[in-house]
Design an enzyme around this catalytic site. Structure first.
Site, PDB file in Angstrom:
ATOM      1  N   GLY A 134       0.460   5.023   5.043  1.00 47.20           N
ATOM      2  CA  GLY A 134      -0.083   3.999   5.810  1.00 47.20           C
ATOM      3  C   GLY A 134       0.522   2.991   5.919  1.00 47.20           C
ATOM      4  O   GLY A 134       0.660   2.574   7.455  1.00 47.20           O
ATOM      5  N   GLY A 135       1.553   2.521   5.358  1.00 45.43           N
ATOM      6  CA  GLY A 135       2.488   1.578   5.539  1.00 45.43           C
ATOM      7  C   GLY A 135       3.319   1.848   6.743  1.00 45.43           C
ATOM      8  O   GLY A 135       3.636   0.835   7.558  1.00 45.43           O
ATOM      9  N   CYS A 186       2.488  -1.574  -9.063  1.00 46.39           N
ATOM     10  CA  CYS A 186       3.711  -1.284  -8.128  1.00 46.39           C
ATOM     11  C   CYS A 186       4.631  -1.068  -8.994  1.00 46.39           C
ATOM     12  O   CYS A 186       5.797  -0.459  -8.553  1.00 46.39           O
ATOM     13  CB  CYS A 186       3.876  -2.495  -7.095  1.00 46.39           C
ATOM     14  SG  CYS A 186       2.422  -3.081  -6.436  1.00 46.39           S
ATOM     15  N   GLY A 227       0.815  -1.183  -0.087  1.00 43.98           N
ATOM     16  CA  GLY A 227       0.002   0.081   0.074  1.00 43.98           C
ATOM     17  C   GLY A 227       1.004   1.229   0.195  1.00 43.98           C
ATOM     18  O   GLY A 227       1.909   1.213  -0.479  1.00 43.98           O
ATOM     19  N   SER A 228       0.427   2.291   0.618  1.00 41.89           N
ATOM     20  CA  SER A 228       0.993   3.782   0.590  1.00 41.89           C
ATOM     21  C   SER A 228       2.244   3.691   1.508  1.00 41.89           C
ATOM     22  O   SER A 228       2.033   3.261   2.502  1.00 41.89           O
ATOM     23  CB  SER A 228       0.084   4.837   0.681  1.00 41.89           C
ATOM     24  OG  SER A 228      -0.500   4.731   1.997  1.00 41.89           O
ATOM     25  N   GLU A 237       5.331  -3.266   1.305  1.00 43.72           N
ATOM     26  CA  GLU A 237       5.756  -2.613  -0.080  1.00 43.72           C
ATOM     27  C   GLU A 237       5.011  -1.314   0.007  1.00 43.72           C
ATOM     28  O   GLU A 237       3.800  -1.389  -0.114  1.00 43.72           O
ATOM     29  CB  GLU A 237       5.246  -3.562  -1.154  1.00 43.72           C
ATOM     30  CG  GLU A 237       5.811  -3.303  -2.367  1.00 43.72           C
ATOM     31  CD  GLU A 237       5.327  -4.242  -3.500  1.00 43.72           C
ATOM     32  OE1 GLU A 237       5.021  -5.447  -3.469  1.00 43.72           O
ATOM     33  OE2 GLU A 237       4.769  -3.463  -4.374  1.00 43.72           O
TER      34      GLU A 237
END
Lengths: 472, 472
Positions: free
Chosen positions: A211-212, A268, A207-208, A231
């Site tokens: 957020g990650g 990605c 994800g982002s 990732e």
């Protein structure tokens, strides 16, 4: 459902997974392979209705989603084969060597145990291949770890439909009960609760960066920290040297345009930066690329949040770059992203970290350099990327060495031909790179080695024969 | 030296290591092996004066230090052999498979690159084997990473003497310049500066939970976080079942006493907990153990800080346990730790996290359980340990399964015979375990696999032949 009930639901799902772990860690290779194959058959059986739901929820096209389902089925079967062949981990055994240490030593068997319950945060952009039955789930299940999947709010109906298939499979053998659980909750709270759960042993996330990184910090702040395999975004530079333009420049431009704009640029490994040497050959290539991009059909993005981020990202790049050769990418009033290019100077790119931030969507920054050495510098300014593509580096010479060396510092997969989108599921794959592309660059989320994230080495020393059966 | 000068010195050492990395990452296997062998010869050549300095600085005995130097030389030569044999990393190559994905794929080579400059925090308790030329240094150098060693303030003169030997070796070939640097500074500041340094790519650390966790947080808080491989303390439970006491109980008690009190209990794998079933057989064994401990010669501890921690630790355990069978361990007025035992009930041990905290030194808590199931519960209450020793589990029965399963949840190395101190340097070794024994339980600091901490996987896709020579 109130927040409190939501968190209780998370606890209940984790509790079932914990019970499942006690059985699953000792399950036979045959049972594990059977489970993965049954899941594959279930997905294949429901192909059409699943693709229909996915189309409605994600805006992705039918062919793309059908291909992704095929890939997901392939992954399940691939790991089933590897489980049966015993290829997902390698034991090392050293017999007794008589005599005093350091040369002498006892009988030692280095083997592996599954880490426990894995929390899988589903990705927005792969509703099949990195969601409920996607790569993270498969790589964990294959080596004895139950999973609890945090549903991506971009495709909840699809997630439930896939889980219903998985539930049918789980119901068919007592040994498979509780192996895959689902957690919902559009907000951040249920995800945080899952990462903080004392019975969760590892987390995988796609994800982002924002957020990650937040969840990664939470995993580290636990009383007993747990590994977080995230990732978090990648700009996937493509270097094009003059020799690559002499022949087939047009074909390369077309392939690159499709790689940048395919699925509205929501891969990605979509190329976000193109680096070349200033001059007429590069100008011609960039014009062909712009023309190619204008022919790409795009569609609405995965979620409204991604739409907003794309609009903000292209606005930012427009401010930071100096001139355009093609219409700059933009989110049009109907919410569809239109692909395009920004152009900037190498020095400006190196100096501006904002120019190096990922813009998720069909956008690419063309960076014009004065020399191969400056191309290497541009690459090194990118701290980490899942891929680096190097076109035109056929000859064995120092300028090429310098560029490859730079690519090896920042990238996880280095391509000398083709485009970075499309990641093969093989024994040799590595899909991970230096921060921020991965939170732990030593691990991959695609390919056989992805299971290594969920296996912990243990050594048995001077052990009785029966002990071997307790580690699989 | 003022703080500021100290930090400038750190920067200078790192800068030299960065230059060295550009050469070393491409050095031949022969050059790497030669370097390690030359370091081994240098140590061996200066054995007597080095052991003398070490005795003065650490209070450890001559035999112990001589044996440790032998081990350190062995490690260097062992890794040199492995480098030449190409055994420290395994490439995986998949040839082109024609056809569309997911089955079809390009030519892929999964290989590894060294991560860069590694910061090595030397351990107090292994002034040779985990200090300037110890296991962390060797495992990094062997795969192409220069090191900057943070000197342990417990043995600065020895560190400088060993570094002088290393410097002589580095001076003998231009390729070896700057590969091993030293950083001093008794306070926390130079260590923090090293972990925060943008050019440092990874950290290895052996030390206390408090210091290690603090540095680990700093490594994670960087703009670009880096991996931190810390070994932060381990209580190494020993389980003894009745069958182990029927024959040879006396010998086992003697071996265990030596393992608890050897080097004044200052090994990472010293047993800190002994778990057995209540009853006369166990009582007899504990009495033999107490008698054995009273015969162990101990000496002053490594540092004053360790002395203070030991005194506080045994005071705490004395408060928390209910009765003694032997003199409780104590720091005597001359500063020498006297070995001994505490005894407690299994339930109390499970309920009190304070009873499970490591006390570094010749102290052991005897835990009396009612049943094999309760022994498993006691083990599971320990979140992580480098080792778990299981005596008397010869038969293949459910009670033994349960205890081994618990040991496998918490331990990195499970021994069925012998004592946990003494860690073989082999291909099969794993010296790491769940938190807090390791910050990353998937990696080891001893044995061939310790080099994996400093290698990052990369994939070359559709690559020209020359590219292979840029990754070693």
């Amino acid at each position: 459902m109130s927040t409190n009930l939501n968190l209780q639901a998370v606890d209940a799902v984790v509790a079932r997974a914990v019970l499942a772990f006690d059985r699953w860690k000792l399950a036979s290779a045959q049972s594990r392979a059977d489970f993965l194959n049954e899941l594959a058959h279930g997905l294949e059986w429901s192909r059409d209705p699943l693709v229909d739901i996915a189309m409605t929820e994600t805006s992705l096209g039918k062919d793309r989603l059908g291909g992704e389902l095929t890939r997901t089925v392939f992954q399940l079967k691939h790991f089933a084969d590897k489980v049966l062949a015993g290829r997902l981990s390698a034991d090392v055994e050293n017999e007794v060597v008589a005599g005093p240490p350091p040369a002498g030593h006892p009988h030692l068997l280095r083997t592996h145990v599954p880490v426990g319950v894995v929390a899988v945060f589903a990705a927005s952009n792969f509703p099949f291949a990195f969601s409920v039955l996607g790569g993270d789930t498969v790589s964990a299940l294959a080596v004895g770890c139950p999973v609890v999947v945090k549903v991506h709010p971009g495709h909840p109906r699809l997630s439930r439909a896939v889980q219903a298939i998985a539930q049918g499979v789980m119901d068919s053998r007592p040994e498979w009960e509780g192996l895959i659980g689902l957690v919902e909750g559009a907000g951040f709270e249920s995800g945080v609760h899952l990462v903080e759960h004392p019975q969760v042993a590892a987390v995988s996330f796609t994800g982002s960066l924002v957020g990650g990184r937040a969840l990664w910090k939470i995993a580290n702040a636990r009383e007993v920290p747990i590994p977080f395999y995230g990732e978090l975004g990648s700009i996937n530079p493509v270097v094009v040297l003059p020799s690559a333009l002499e022949q087939g420049g047009g074909e390369r431009a077309a392939a690159l345009a499709a790689s940048i704009a395919g699925s509205s640029g929501q891969f990605c490994t979509s190329p976000g930066v193109l680096i070349g040497l200033k001059g007429p050959a590069m100008d011609t290539f960039v014009q062909s690329l712009a023309a190619g991009l204008s022919q790409q059909g795009t569609h609405r993005m995965l979620t409204e949040g991604i739409e907003r981020s794309f609009a903000a990202g292209v606005e930012r790049l427009g401010r930071l770059t100096e001139r355009g050769v093609s219409p700059a990418p933009v989110l049009d009033p109907s919410g569809v992203p239109k692909p395009g290019l920004f152009v900037t100077d190498a020095q400006r790119f190196v100096d501006s970290h904002e120019l190096r931030e990922e813009v998720f969507g069909p956008s690419c920054v063309v960076v014009l350099a004065d020399s191969p050495a400056q191309i290497a510098e541009v690459l090194l300014s990118v701290t980490g990327s899942l891929t680096v593509t190097l076109w035109g580096l056929d000859g064995d010479d120092p300028a090429h060495h310098r560029i490859l060396d730079a690519a090896l510092r920042i990238g996880g997969r280095i391509l000398f031909d083709g485009v970075p989108t499309g990641v093969a599921v093989t024994e040799s794959q590595h899909h991970g790179g230096p921060w921020p592309s991965s939170t732990n660059a030593l691990f991959t989320s695609v390919g056989d080695a992805s299971s290594a994230r969920f296996l912990r080495p243990v050594v048995l020393q001077s052990f009785p024969a029966w002990a071997r059966a307790r580690v699989r």
